[in-house]
Scaffold this motif. Structure first.
Motif, PDB file in Angstrom:
ATOM      1  N   THR A 178      37.010  35.210  52.438  1.00  0.00           N
ATOM      2  CA  THR A 178      38.217  34.433  52.132  1.00  0.00           C
ATOM      3  C   THR A 178      38.913  33.972  53.406  1.00  0.00           C
ATOM      4  O   THR A 178      39.305  32.801  53.522  1.00  0.00           O
ATOM      5  N   GLY A 231      41.790  34.794  46.310  1.00  0.00           N
ATOM      6  CA  GLY A 231      40.478  35.059  46.910  1.00  0.00           C
ATOM      7  C   GLY A 231      40.378  36.441  47.524  1.00  0.00           C
ATOM      8  O   GLY A 231      39.342  37.100  47.435  1.00  0.00           O
ATOM      9  N   TYR A 280      33.629  30.839  44.887  1.00  0.00           N
ATOM     10  CA  TYR A 280      34.110  29.711  45.686  1.00  0.00           C
ATOM     11  C   TYR A 280      33.151  28.516  45.565  1.00  0.00           C
ATOM     12  O   TYR A 280      33.572  27.388  45.321  1.00  0.00           O
TER      13      TYR A 280
END
Length: 135
Positions: free
Chosen positions: A29, A106, A122
């Motif tokens: 992330t 995230g 993602y």
């Protein structure tokens, strides 16, 4: 039956250092968010600054610069743009809220599902968004 500890067992437990909870850093992330910020800076430099607000109300580069950086416009069967567009942002008003939510959600996702789980979510979300934008 009750569980009791002897005096020596209680003393041994008291001498043990407290266990520290190890907090993992959401590497994927943070890395992808940093990549997006660096790419936005690159877009801005390539565009020689921001466009006027009447051209880009999101405070960012022109669509031509976004296209040159891999933005989504599916002409000439350039399907790779479905992948590259997920890293680009049209302006500060697009990047900031996306980055904040991405780090918030995230990070939690990555700490729960791990690096590869977060990377798959993602990628699938980015490709899905690109496909829906292309329709």
């Amino acid at each position: 039956a009750t569980l009791t500890l002897s005096d020596s067992e209680l003393a041994a437990q008291a001498d043990e250092p407290p266990q520290r909870k190890i907090r993992r850093i959401p590497t994927f992330t943070m890395a992808v968010t940093l990549l997006e910020v660096v790419l936005f800076a690159f877009e801005t430099v390539l565009n020689e600054g921001f466009e006027p607000l009447d051209v880009n109300y999101m405070v960012g580069p022109s669509w031509q610069t976004l296209y040159a950086c891999g933005g989504l416009l599916l002409t000439d069967r350039q399907y790779w743009r479905l992948f590259t567009n997920m890293f680009l942002h049209a302006g500060v008003a697009h990047l900031l809220p996306n980055a904040l939510v991405q780090v918030w959600v995230g990070s939690a996702l990555e700490l729960t599902w791990g690096f590869w789980g977060a990377a798959c979510v993602y990628a699938l979300a980015g490709l899905g968004g690109g496909l829906l934008s292309a329709v």
